[in-house]
Scaffold this motif. Structure first.
Motif, PDB file in Angstrom:
ATOM      1  N   GLU A 113       0.859  -1.181   0.000  1.00 58.44           N
ATOM      2  CA  GLU A 113       0.000   0.000   0.000  1.00 58.44           C
ATOM      3  C   GLU A 113       0.892   1.226   0.000  1.00 58.44           C
ATOM      4  O   GLU A 113       1.745   1.367   0.874  1.00 58.44           O
ATOM      5  CB  GLU A 113      -0.854   0.030   1.278  1.00 58.44           C
ATOM      6  N   ASP A 114       0.655   2.131  -0.940  1.00 57.37           N
ATOM      7  CA  ASP A 114       1.566   3.261  -1.053  1.00 57.37           C
ATOM      8  C   ASP A 114       1.260   4.387  -0.074  1.00 57.37           C
ATOM      9  O   ASP A 114       1.144   5.548  -0.454  1.00 57.37           O
ATOM     10  CB  ASP A 114       1.569   3.787  -2.489  1.00 57.37           C
ATOM     11  N   ARG A 115       1.061   4.041   1.162  1.00 55.62           N
ATOM     12  CA  ARG A 115       0.983   5.098   2.166  1.00 55.62           C
ATOM     13  C   ARG A 115       1.758   4.644   3.387  1.00 55.62           C
ATOM     14  O   ARG A 115       1.827   3.471   3.704  1.00 55.62           O
ATOM     15  CB  ARG A 115      -0.461   5.401   2.573  1.00 55.62           C
ATOM     16  N   VAL A 116       2.351   5.592   4.065  1.00 57.11           N
ATOM     17  CA  VAL A 116       3.041   5.273   5.297  1.00 57.11           C
ATOM     18  C   VAL A 116       2.302   6.020   6.392  1.00 57.11           C
ATOM     19  O   VAL A 116       1.774   7.111   6.161  1.00 57.11           O
ATOM     20  CB  VAL A 116       4.534   5.682   5.212  1.00 57.11           C
ATOM     21  N   THR A 117       2.188   5.394   7.545  1.00 50.34           N
ATOM     22  CA  THR A 117       1.517   6.061   8.651  1.00 50.34           C
ATOM     23  C   THR A 117       2.127   5.599   9.970  1.00 50.34           C
ATOM     24  O   THR A 117       2.522   4.442  10.104  1.00 50.34           O
ATOM     25  CB  THR A 117      -0.007   5.805   8.622  1.00 50.34           C
ATOM     26  N   PHE A 118       2.258   6.537  10.893  1.00 53.26           N
ATOM     27  CA  PHE A 118       2.766   6.190  12.229  1.00 53.26           C
ATOM     28  C   PHE A 118       2.360   7.293  13.204  1.00 53.26           C
ATOM     29  O   PHE A 118       1.844   8.341  12.785  1.00 53.26           O
ATOM     30  CB  PHE A 118       4.280   5.981  12.220  1.00 53.26           C
ATOM     31  N   ARG A 119       2.583   7.025  14.490  1.00 51.53           N
ATOM     32  CA  ARG A 119       2.206   7.999  15.506  1.00 51.53           C
ATOM     33  C   ARG A 119       3.202   9.146  15.505  1.00 51.53           C
ATOM     34  O   ARG A 119       4.366   8.961  15.818  1.00 51.53           O
ATOM     35  CB  ARG A 119       2.150   7.347  16.885  1.00 51.53           C
ATOM     36  N   ALA A 120       2.701  10.330  15.181  1.00 53.16           N
ATOM     37  CA  ALA A 120       3.574  11.499  15.112  1.00 53.16           C
ATOM     38  C   ALA A 120       4.215  11.796  16.458  1.00 53.16           C
ATOM     39  O   ALA A 120       5.386  12.175  16.542  1.00 53.16           O
ATOM     40  CB  ALA A 120       2.773  12.711  14.630  1.00 53.16           C
ATOM     41  N   SER A 121       3.462  11.618  17.543  1.00 55.31           N
ATOM     42  CA  SER A 121       3.993  12.029  18.848  1.00 55.31           C
ATOM     43  C   SER A 121       5.210  11.194  19.233  1.00 55.31           C
ATOM     44  O   SER A 121       6.132  11.691  19.874  1.00 55.31           O
ATOM     45  CB  SER A 121       2.917  11.917  19.927  1.00 55.31           C
ATOM     46  N   VAL A 122       5.219   9.933  18.829  1.00 59.42           N
ATOM     47  CA  VAL A 122       6.356   9.071  19.155  1.00 59.42           C
ATOM     48  C   VAL A 122       7.616   9.596  18.463  1.00 59.42           C
ATOM     49  O   VAL A 122       8.677   9.747  19.074  1.00 59.42           O
ATOM     50  CB  VAL A 122       6.072   7.615  18.733  1.00 59.42           C
ATOM     51  N   ALA A 123       7.487   9.883  17.191  1.00 59.38           N
ATOM     52  CA  ALA A 123       8.648  10.360  16.435  1.00 59.38           C
ATOM     53  C   ALA A 123       9.055  11.759  16.869  1.00 59.38           C
ATOM     54  O   ALA A 123      10.245  12.085  16.921  1.00 59.38           O
ATOM     55  CB  ALA A 123       8.329  10.334  14.941  1.00 59.38           C
ATOM     56  N   ARG A 124       8.070  12.584  17.200  1.00 67.66           N
ATOM     57  CA  ARG A 124       8.385  13.974  17.562  1.00 67.66           C
ATOM     58  C   ARG A 124       9.063  14.067  18.918  1.00 67.66           C
ATOM     59  O   ARG A 124      10.049  14.776  19.080  1.00 67.66           O
ATOM     60  CB  ARG A 124       7.116  14.813  17.571  1.00 67.66           C
ATOM     61  N   ARG A 125       8.527  13.354  19.889  1.00 68.27           N
ATOM     62  CA  ARG A 125       9.120  13.449  21.234  1.00 68.27           C
ATOM     63  C   ARG A 125      10.544  12.958  21.281  1.00 68.27           C
ATOM     64  O   ARG A 125      11.332  13.390  22.104  1.00 68.27           O
ATOM     65  CB  ARG A 125       8.266  12.662  22.219  1.00 68.27           C
ATOM     66  N   LYS A 126      10.844  12.028  20.433  1.00 68.59           N
ATOM     67  CA  LYS A 126      12.228  11.531  20.378  1.00 68.59           C
ATOM     68  C   LYS A 126      13.100  12.367  19.431  1.00 68.59           C
ATOM     69  O   LYS A 126      14.294  12.149  19.353  1.00 68.59           O
ATOM     70  CB  LYS A 126      12.229  10.081  19.896  1.00 68.59           C
ATOM     71  N   GLY A 127      12.468  13.252  18.684  1.00 66.48           N
ATOM     72  CA  GLY A 127      13.253  14.036  17.729  1.00 66.48           C
ATOM     73  C   GLY A 127      13.966  13.143  16.728  1.00 66.48           C
ATOM     74  O   GLY A 127      15.140  13.333  16.430  1.00 66.48           O
ATOM     75  N   LEU A 128      13.233  12.176  16.172  1.00 63.83           N
ATOM     76  CA  LEU A 128      13.855  11.193  15.274  1.00 63.83           C
ATOM     77  C   LEU A 128      14.250  11.796  13.929  1.00 63.83           C
ATOM     78  O   LEU A 128      13.631  12.750  13.448  1.00 63.83           O
ATOM     79  CB  LEU A 128      12.890  10.025  15.010  1.00 63.83           C
ATOM     80  N   THR A 129      15.255  11.193  13.334  1.00 65.08           N
ATOM     81  CA  THR A 129      15.610  11.438  11.936  1.00 65.08           C
ATOM     82  C   THR A 129      15.199  10.203  11.141  1.00 65.08           C
ATOM     83  O   THR A 129      15.582   9.086  11.487  1.00 65.08           O
ATOM     84  CB  THR A 129      17.120  11.664  11.792  1.00 65.08           C
ATOM     85  N   ILE A 130      14.416  10.425  10.098  1.00 62.67           N
ATOM     86  CA  ILE A 130      13.906   9.332   9.278  1.00 62.67           C
ATOM     87  C   ILE A 130      14.468   9.508   7.876  1.00 62.67           C
ATOM     88  O   ILE A 130      14.296  10.568   7.273  1.00 62.67           O
ATOM     89  CB  ILE A 130      12.355   9.362   9.247  1.00 62.67           C
ATOM     90  N   LYS A 131      15.137   8.477   7.384  1.00 60.31           N
ATOM     91  CA  LYS A 131      15.718   8.586   6.051  1.00 60.31           C
ATOM     92  C   LYS A 131      15.139   7.520   5.139  1.00 60.31           C
ATOM     93  O   LYS A 131      15.086   6.353   5.508  1.00 60.31           O
ATOM     94  CB  LYS A 131      17.244   8.421   6.117  1.00 60.31           C
ATOM     95  N   TYR A 132      14.735   7.955   3.975  1.00 58.66           N
ATOM     96  CA  TYR A 132      14.266   6.999   2.976  1.00 58.66           C
ATOM     97  C   TYR A 132      15.433   6.544   2.120  1.00 58.66           C
ATOM     98  O   TYR A 132      16.152   7.374   1.561  1.00 58.66           O
ATOM     99  CB  TYR A 132      13.189   7.629   2.089  1.00 58.66           C
ATOM    100  N   ASP A 133      15.611   5.241   2.041  1.00 57.56           N
ATOM    101  CA  ASP A 133      16.607   4.711   1.117  1.00 57.56           C
ATOM    102  C   ASP A 133      16.045   4.739  -0.298  1.00 57.56           C
ATOM    103  O   ASP A 133      14.945   4.259  -0.550  1.00 57.56           O
ATOM    104  CB  ASP A 133      16.947   3.269   1.485  1.00 57.56           C
ATOM    105  N   ARG A 134      16.834   5.299  -1.226  1.00 58.22           N
ATOM    106  CA  ARG A 134      16.505   5.170  -2.645  1.00 58.22           C
ATOM    107  C   ARG A 134      17.662   4.413  -3.285  1.00 58.22           C
ATOM    108  O   ARG A 134      18.738   5.008  -3.522  1.00 58.22           O
ATOM    109  CB  ARG A 134      16.342   6.556  -3.267  1.00 58.22           C
ATOM    110  N   ARG A 135      17.441   3.135  -3.515  1.00 56.71           N
ATOM    111  CA  ARG A 135      18.483   2.291  -4.093  1.00 56.71           C
ATOM    112  C   ARG A 135      19.837   2.544  -3.430  1.00 56.71           C
ATOM    113  O   ARG A 135      19.989   2.337  -2.231  1.00 56.71           O
ATOM    114  CB  ARG A 135      18.556   2.511  -5.607  1.00 56.71           C
ATOM    115  N   MET A 136      20.826   3.049  -4.158  1.00 58.23           N
ATOM    116  CA  MET A 136      22.185   3.164  -3.617  1.00 58.23           C
ATOM    117  C   MET A 136      23.016   4.016  -4.567  1.00 58.23           C
ATOM    118  O   MET A 136      22.598   4.315  -5.667  1.00 58.23           O
ATOM    119  CB  MET A 136      22.812   1.780  -3.547  1.00 58.23           C
ATOM    120  N   LYS A 137      24.225   4.345  -4.113  1.00 58.08           N
ATOM    121  CA  LYS A 137      25.162   5.055  -4.992  1.00 58.08           C
ATOM    122  C   LYS A 137      26.590   4.725  -4.599  1.00 58.08           C
ATOM    123  O   LYS A 137      26.891   4.548  -3.422  1.00 58.08           O
ATOM    124  CB  LYS A 137      24.935   6.573  -4.926  1.00 58.08           C
TER     125      LYS A 137
END
Lengths: 343, 343, 343, 343
Positions: free
Chosen positions: B268-292
């Motif tokens: 399914e082409d949607r991503v969803t998660f609890r914003a408060s969890v990611a925000r309180r931890k100040g997470l960095t989220i990186k999407y992998d696009r293949r490689m280089k």
């Protein structure tokens, strides 16, 4: 209690000092093993280091493990009897640098075993509880003491930014260099080259993970390393000898865009190299200043068996023979890497 | 020459196409081994992937090794007979992204085996000489084909910024996840935890370097990982399953200030998660696009014996049995990790 | 002394509480100006925020300036009479995160005005001396209070890694968005685009440095921004609205390889967006968690006249009219940006 | 067509060379404005630079703007008549460094005006179309030529990693130093300090954004800068003079943990400084090697009016008076900053 004091250049005497009482926030540690560092040797030989002169008798030693003997008022733990490693860096905790997570460059740092702060060649010491790290089961006091130089090497690897598959050269294979060799391998370097002028150390480098080890006394190590990389140079250079030649070599063997970390402390307090070499490659040069935040990660890696600390602890001496131990290290004789004082 | 074409969802047919001639700057490669990737499976099952619909019969396959057969005009090498791995990413070389060193996000990239560009399930292909990497002596074609998914895992490790002594969780232990487990270990993680819902894959994860492997079908993996770290969470999370649950788990098991790399491609082409969890931890989220820029470093590591690629190549099929191979991978049966087509 | 308490959703009452005594390491501050933040509004409206429910009457307010009234035992300064800004984040100072320089993610943080810690809508407060920053000459209490949201915007700019000449989009032009617009300009962005649904805010964005400002209520802002960049997208996106649409837009308007910083706090605690958009571009997504180490830098910039804080302080109310002020902010009426309570 | 050739030290002669034909991928540019760089001066005076000796007559000049005259075969644009700036760095495009986005350290780079590659002091030149950047409306040829040194300064700011609110010192206020002052301001430095030994340049530094400017001929600039920061030092030091003293000063005025970027090219090809100063602070030292990927961002900033290039173009000379222009720059007389040759 007993302690070994340096009174001046080459003047080492066994003496007495009162057993300390742990104050609020402190623990009392009974010292068990203390490694001898190059800076201890330098201070013993010259009565000063990096411009800091010993103006009163000083107890050296900052690579240290022992057992918790008692807790100061208000301290929760670790309980008496716990084997611990002691982080020798007491930063102020309040300045801009401490608050921003850089205690290693705190201008008010009190570094244990650096005049006028007594170090660990004695029976007991009182130390901030925050800086005392319990050893995992099965870890020896030797290994506990070696967590300190391992921390330097781990921080150097952090600074170097080694990537998976990088080529790394470590110039100088003393205890710090050998730990840098291990950290470079552990960080995923595809190829680690070590150099030194002492044959036994080249053997140790190979045993501890170096893919190649060149003798700088008999070989043109710059040509060796550059040729081996097809003229390109290595991604990361760690200079861990502190000699004028190794700094110069570091610039020569780095690839364009490479990173050079300078760890060695030169006897002459000037550094010099060809500007055009560093400029044309656009090098990044980082000075290591001790380390920060390394004990938990070092303990985790040692516990997981991913580092060989034991191989470094080649010689052991009792406290009263500290002079012999220093002598041995100065002469680099008998295959010595790290001499450990057992208190 | 023969090639296997996907005509639509589940519709696979052996066919013929003219043997290509290598143009200027190209080499002709005789295909020897092609791994089946999850994206091949998805395209085969649904006739599309990530919004790209197959509008004409397509040859899939982009994890590829073979032998140089001939050189196009003006090409210097590698000489015919050389075993090579083939990098499937043909970026334009001229856009802002290519010029700045990010060919993996080139908007004009032609990715081999992605409609309308035919991939490797055929006898011969012509490919830019720059993208053809000679295999070191002793490396098998299986391993050569697996350099491509290894490159993804290596790039994920680059993105993740794993430090010596870090704790890493890899959610999903398919071929990419298992390579991420290996790369995390290789990058000096002190502790690697893997998860999956297939028991055999958990065993493979443990054999390939995971310190722990939890079955998400029967355990609360979030609780397991968080509890094991004393409530803190892990430094780095690599999400390699592409399931909605694993994305959610990734945020939960990361430490405050942690990094999450998202590698899995969700159905399914949607991503969803609890914003408060990611925000309180100040997470960095990186999407992998293949490689280089990964082939040289992967080859160096494989040559030095620091990665186990062979363990992934669990099954082999001839070209005409590609359908059976795809089926096996879809059913995740028989302990399959990577099925290799031998041409 | 007087204080304004929230007793539950929409239930605000003037009350009394004892005037605090400054303890060791604390200073007593007489409150002069307190800004109303979106989180204050949310807590007032719903009696909770991000899962933290108000279980007893609470004094809100954390954007704060005042005057030092007295010093606790052992505190050296600043001397009584000094105008100061008050950093509302009391981190523990001892955990891994504090020690490593990340107090903003300290799990034991006590954030002023966040239940159960009373905030600043009262006459006096006692606060750690380390967190009280003297205002430079000529800085008003309004500006002092606004150093807090400015700090958020400055930290967002740090996270975003804006380079000289970058293009930046700020989605949402409330007070935080407008400060982000200013920080993006100040960091050398060549072009800053702002969006909002309130016409007055778009005007403010333009006046404060946005090169373009689009009305998301009447325009397709994604098309506007993407078209303006020739289809490429912007280098950095700052999402400062917290709406589901703006998160989605953020992914759409970012360039391949771009960075998205999520600052807004959504009412619904879930975030959702198209995975394929973020994956194909290989985006980096960073969650802002408040800020760290920003007061000295904000004060330096404000003192140098490089930021316009006054323009944000559009309305002023006395303490007893806090309800009217909250109401105004909720209705976004009368061109309100930041309402300031003068105590 | 006419060109000015350097035949040896101080030996400059007007000569003739055939007007070039644009090859495939090239455009023919009619030269309009060429700035004189310090490296042009050095080559003129000594007949060599950084070890590269002029072995045959050479046309200098690499800061260049002109008008497209004709397009080579297969080139799409920009159309004849377009005013353009010319990027003088022709990297190979194929090596590891080019591919990874670092063309500035390409070992095969052909740098325009660097022996044996003729530069811009002539009427026409043929250049790769990729390296020819159309000037926005209203930008003068002077400004177009100055995009090259501006690019150096922009890249230096990238290397320096200036954060909002930082303090920056720029040692040396020649054209590059003055552009670094502007870039530091533009990047959000709260305070920029400049130094030089030429009084007029200190005035220019102040006019172009320096908050303070100290005369190193008459003041102890280290004491001035260190005292002004309360003994702390500045976050970032940009050394843009290339003198032995300024390198030494750079280490002294940097804060603990600070970054030093070395831009100046010393006459004597050795660099030397006190190791203990750099080590105790744990400094990061970066060598600037020209620049990369800067034209689009420089053009965007110049177009937005955020940099003052005109103020640098203090003097203009026709091509045949290049000798007088070089002389003026050597003598640093008459308030000269940048002398522009109008062809």
């Amino acid at each position: 209690m007993r302690a070994m004091f340096v009174h001046g250049p080459g003047d080492l005497r066994l003496g007495e000092m009162p057993r300390p009482e742990p104050g609020p926030g402190e623990v009392l540690v009974r010292v068990r093993a203390v490694g001898i560092c190059g800076s201890d040797v330098h201070t013993y030989e010259y009565g000063e280091i990096g411009g800091t002169v010993i103006r009163s008798p000083l107890v050296l030693g900052h690579e240290l493990a022992g057992v918790v003997e008692a807790l100061g008022p208000g301290v929760q733990g670790p309980p008496p009897g716990t084997p611990v490693a002691v982080d020798p860096s007491c930063s102020c905790g309040h300045c801009e640098f401490c608050v921003e997570g850089d205690p290693h460059i705190c201008p008010s740092i009190r570094f244990f075993g650096n005049w006028p702060h007594h170090g660990g060649f004695r029976e007991y010491l009182a130390h901030p509880a925050d800086l005392v790290h319990p050893l995992p089961e099965g870890m020896s006091f030797d290994e506990g003491a070696l967590l300190e130089p391992m921390g330097v090497a781990l921080f150097v690897a952090d600074l170097a930014g080694i990537r998976l598959g990088d080529r790394v050269a470590v110039l100088g294979s003393g205890p710090i260099g050998l730990l840098c060799v291990q950290m470079a391998r552990l960080a995923g370097a595809a190829e680690v080259t070590a150099t030194d002028v002492v044959v036994e150390r080249l053997g140790a480098a190979r045993r501890l993970g170096a893919d190649m080890a060149w003798n700088a006394a008999t070989e043109d190590v710059v040509a060796r390393i550059v040729d081996h990389t097809g003229g390109r140079g290595v991604d990361v250079v760690i200079e861990a000898a502190g000699a004028p030649e190794t700094v110069e070599q570091a610039m020569e063997v780095a690839k364009p865009g490479g990173t050079v970390v300078l760890v060695g402390i030169p006897a002459e307090d000037r550094v010099t190299f060809r500007a055009s070499v560093a400029r044309r490659k656009g090098l990044t040069i980082k000075y290591d200043r001790r380390m920060k935040h390394t004990y938990p990660r070092c303990i985790a890696l040692a516990q997981a068996g991913r580092v060989n600390l034991k191989a470094l602890a080649t010689h052991h001496f009792p406290l009263e023979r500290l002079g012999d131990a220093l002598d041995l290290v100065i002469r680099r004789a008998d295959g010595v890497l790290k001499a450990i004082i057992e208190v």
